[in-house]
Motif scaffolding. Structure first.
Motif, PDB file in Angstrom:
ATOM      1  N   ARG A  33       0.911  -1.257  -0.135  1.00 28.51           N
ATOM      2  CA  ARG A  33      -0.126  -0.074  -0.089  1.00 28.51           C
ATOM      3  C   ARG A  33       0.808   1.325   0.006  1.00 28.51           C
ATOM      4  O   ARG A  33       1.260   1.616   1.084  1.00 28.51           O
ATOM      5  N   LEU A  34       1.036   1.578  -1.238  1.00 27.15           N
ATOM      6  CA  LEU A  34       1.896   2.859  -1.224  1.00 27.15           C
ATOM      7  C   LEU A  34       1.140   3.939  -1.970  1.00 27.15           C
ATOM      8  O   LEU A  34       1.558   4.882  -2.836  1.00 27.15           O
ATOM      9  N   ASP A  35      -0.511   4.002  -1.907  1.00 28.48           N
ATOM     10  CA  ASP A  35      -1.097   4.594  -2.700  1.00 28.48           C
ATOM     11  C   ASP A  35      -1.264   6.010  -1.966  1.00 28.48           C
ATOM     12  O   ASP A  35      -0.613   6.370  -0.949  1.00 28.48           O
ATOM     13  N   THR A  36      -2.193   7.119  -2.523  1.00 30.31           N
ATOM     14  CA  THR A  36      -2.275   8.161  -1.879  1.00 30.31           C
ATOM     15  C   THR A  36      -3.769   8.486  -1.351  1.00 30.31           C
ATOM     16  O   THR A  36      -4.518   7.541  -1.543  1.00 30.31           O
ATOM     17  N   ALA A  37      -4.079   9.390  -0.676  1.00 30.76           N
ATOM     18  CA  ALA A  37      -5.056   9.742  -0.005  1.00 30.76           C
ATOM     19  C   ALA A  37      -6.430   9.900  -1.176  1.00 30.76           C
ATOM     20  O   ALA A  37      -7.443   9.545  -0.977  1.00 30.76           O
ATOM     21  N   SER A  38      -6.136  10.055  -2.342  1.00 27.32           N
ATOM     22  CA  SER A  38      -7.061  10.314  -3.369  1.00 27.32           C
ATOM     23  C   SER A  38      -7.943   8.929  -3.682  1.00 27.32           C
ATOM     24  O   SER A  38      -9.151   9.034  -4.109  1.00 27.32           O
ATOM     25  N   ASP A  39      -7.274   7.882  -3.515  1.00 30.48           N
ATOM     26  CA  ASP A  39      -7.990   6.666  -3.640  1.00 30.48           C
ATOM     27  C   ASP A  39      -7.958   5.787  -2.524  1.00 30.48           C
ATOM     28  O   ASP A  39      -8.078   4.544  -2.669  1.00 30.48           O
ATOM     29  N   THR A  40      -7.769   6.309  -1.408  1.00 33.25           N
ATOM     30  CA  THR A  40      -7.900   5.529   0.061  1.00 33.25           C
ATOM     31  C   THR A  40      -9.215   5.810   0.617  1.00 33.25           C
ATOM     32  O   THR A  40      -9.485   6.849   0.775  1.00 33.25           O
ATOM     33  N   GLU A  73      -8.075  15.817   8.042  1.00 33.79           N
ATOM     34  CA  GLU A  73      -6.900  15.874   8.390  1.00 33.79           C
ATOM     35  C   GLU A  73      -5.764  14.878   7.934  1.00 33.79           C
ATOM     36  O   GLU A  73      -4.681  15.322   7.472  1.00 33.79           O
ATOM     37  N   ILE A  74      -6.273  13.807   7.435  1.00 29.58           N
ATOM     38  CA  ILE A  74      -5.645  12.730   6.787  1.00 29.58           C
ATOM     39  C   ILE A  74      -4.924  13.127   5.781  1.00 29.58           C
ATOM     40  O   ILE A  74      -3.825  13.088   5.281  1.00 29.58           O
ATOM     41  N   ALA A  75      -5.922  13.583   4.932  1.00 30.44           N
ATOM     42  CA  ALA A  75      -5.640  13.984   3.439  1.00 30.44           C
ATOM     43  C   ALA A  75      -4.824  15.201   3.571  1.00 30.44           C
ATOM     44  O   ALA A  75      -3.676  15.412   2.595  1.00 30.44           O
ATOM     45  N   GLY A  76      -4.929  16.057   4.506  1.00 24.89           N
ATOM     46  CA  GLY A  76      -3.933  17.243   4.707  1.00 24.89           C
ATOM     47  C   GLY A  76      -2.645  16.772   4.914  1.00 24.89           C
ATOM     48  O   GLY A  76      -1.593  17.362   4.451  1.00 24.89           O
ATOM     49  N   LEU A  77      -2.439  15.864   6.031  1.00 22.42           N
ATOM     50  CA  LEU A  77      -1.134  15.213   6.246  1.00 22.42           C
ATOM     51  C   LEU A  77      -0.269  14.742   5.030  1.00 22.42           C
ATOM     52  O   LEU A  77       0.969  15.111   4.809  1.00 22.42           O
ATOM     53  N   ILE A  78      -1.231  14.107   4.242  1.00 20.87           N
ATOM     54  CA  ILE A  78      -0.603  13.328   3.231  1.00 20.87           C
ATOM     55  C   ILE A  78      -0.272  14.389   1.969  1.00 20.87           C
ATOM     56  O   ILE A  78       0.907  14.425   1.488  1.00 20.87           O
ATOM     57  N   ASN A  79      -1.243  15.184   1.834  1.00 17.51           N
ATOM     58  CA  ASN A  79      -0.852  16.309   0.809  1.00 17.51           C
ATOM     59  C   ASN A  79       0.254  17.145   1.040  1.00 17.51           C
ATOM     60  O   ASN A  79       1.109  17.589   0.233  1.00 17.51           O
ATOM     61  N   ALA A  80       0.642  17.508   2.405  1.00 20.89           N
ATOM     62  CA  ALA A  80       1.587  18.551   2.554  1.00 20.89           C
ATOM     63  C   ALA A  80       2.904  17.712   2.331  1.00 20.89           C
ATOM     64  O   ALA A  80       3.812  18.227   2.036  1.00 20.89           O
ATOM     65  N   LEU A  81       3.070  16.362   2.515  1.00 22.13           N
ATOM     66  CA  LEU A  81       4.098  15.548   2.198  1.00 22.13           C
ATOM     67  C   LEU A  81       4.461  15.514   0.717  1.00 22.13           C
ATOM     68  O   LEU A  81       5.509  15.795   0.025  1.00 22.13           O
ATOM     69  N   GLN A  82       3.235  15.132   0.155  1.00 22.32           N
ATOM     70  CA  GLN A  82       3.394  15.088  -1.433  1.00 22.32           C
ATOM     71  C   GLN A  82       3.885  16.538  -2.263  1.00 22.32           C
ATOM     72  O   GLN A  82       4.120  16.273  -3.218  1.00 22.32           O
ATOM     73  N   THR A  83       3.354  17.484  -1.554  1.00 20.14           N
ATOM     74  CA  THR A  83       3.408  18.697  -2.373  1.00 20.14           C
ATOM     75  C   THR A  83       4.816  19.481  -2.078  1.00 20.14           C
ATOM     76  O   THR A  83       5.330  20.699  -2.523  1.00 20.14           O
ATOM     77  N   CYS A  84       5.486  18.987  -1.035  1.00 17.27           N
ATOM     78  CA  CYS A  84       6.886  19.470  -0.910  1.00 17.27           C
ATOM     79  C   CYS A  84       7.964  19.307  -1.988  1.00 17.27           C
ATOM     80  O   CYS A  84       7.943  18.357  -2.563  1.00 17.27           O
ATOM     81  N   GLU A  85       8.617  20.565  -2.287  1.00 19.02           N
ATOM     82  CA  GLU A  85       9.667  20.524  -3.323  1.00 19.02           C
ATOM     83  C   GLU A  85      10.803  19.765  -2.783  1.00 19.02           C
ATOM     84  O   GLU A  85      11.083  19.816  -1.698  1.00 19.02           O
TER      85      GLU A  85
END
Length: 244
Positions: A52-59, A69-81
């Motif tokens: 399971r290495l998927d993202t919040a979009s399909d979880t 909150e969960i989607a926000g945590l994941i999105n914050a990681l994925q959008t970091c440069e």
């Protein structure tokens, strides 16, 4: 009825949850952990599901969970440069994620903690007050009361030098002998070798986690699974593979 037939009648997530619970109870028994790993691999072969290495979009998370909150945590990681431009954002995102994933096992989180009269600064230092079997065993086995968390936003695999840098922050006499290093792109073979050397020669434990694995731990926590299973497997592989 054989296991292939049972998979059709028992929800896959239920089976994986049971496996996670069994893994937690089996900590400290390499033989049992190895057997459970074989069972997990067999389940994967039957269902065709990979890690399971998927993202919040399909979880999908259970009802009642704060999906925002969960989607926000994941999105914050994925959008970091990557690299220096996103280093601070990555540090903040990792800190927030870890505080969510392991909130019951630590009672103090100290960001940008200074050691050696300010000559060194840790990304995150946490005081262990373990609830889970994994962290309870870590505190006992490695005689540590604190865990150092370091965050490396490198766009490529973590180099060997980064392990040596983190190792300097660990002191067994200060009950600070364990570190978890979050590396955006995982680690190199040299870094893995350096971690093994630190454990073998000084008793200092350094576990590396990729950004995708940290995201997976967030999702596991949201589903009610035990996220420390990922660290447990890494420690098991490390102890089994370490040489003289």
């Amino acid at each position: 009825m054989d296991i292939e037939a049972n998979v059709n009648f028992v929800d896959e997530e239920v089976l994986r949850t049971r496996l996670s619970n069994l893994n937690a109870m089996a900590y400290g028994s390499p033989e049992l952990l190895a057997e459970l790993k074989l069972l997990e691999d067999y389940l994967t072969s039957l269902t065709g599901a990979g890690p399971r290495l998927d993202t919040a979009s399909d979880t999908t998370f259970p009802p009642g969970k704060d999906t925002g909150e969960i989607a926000g945590l994941i999105n914050a990681l994925q959008t970091c440069e990557g690299h220096y431009r996103g280093a601070k954002s990555f540090e903040l995102a990792c800190s927030a994620a870890l505080k969510y994933v392991f909130r019951e096992d630590f009672d103090q989180w100290i960001e940008q903690s200074s050691v050696e009269e300010g000559f060194h600064r840790l990304d995150l230092l946490a005081h262990l007050k373990p609830v889970s079997q994994f962290w309870s065993a870590i505190r006992s086995d490695f005689r540590t009361r604190y865990v150092v968390f370091e965050f490396k936003n490198y766009p490529s695999e973590l180099p060997q030098a980064a392990i040596y840098s983190t190792e300097k922050y660990l002191f067994t006499t200060a009950l600070r002998s364990v570190a978890v290093l979050v590396a955006r792109s995982g680690e190199s073979k040299g870094a893995r070798k350096a971690r093994h050397g630190a454990l073998r020669e000084t008793g200092k434990l350094i576990i590396t986690v990729s950004m995708l694995e940290l995201i997976e731990m967030i999702e596991m926590r949201a589903r009610g699974d035990e996220p420390s299973i990922i660290l447990q497997h890494k420690l098991h592989d490390m102890l089994m593979g370490i040489g003289r």
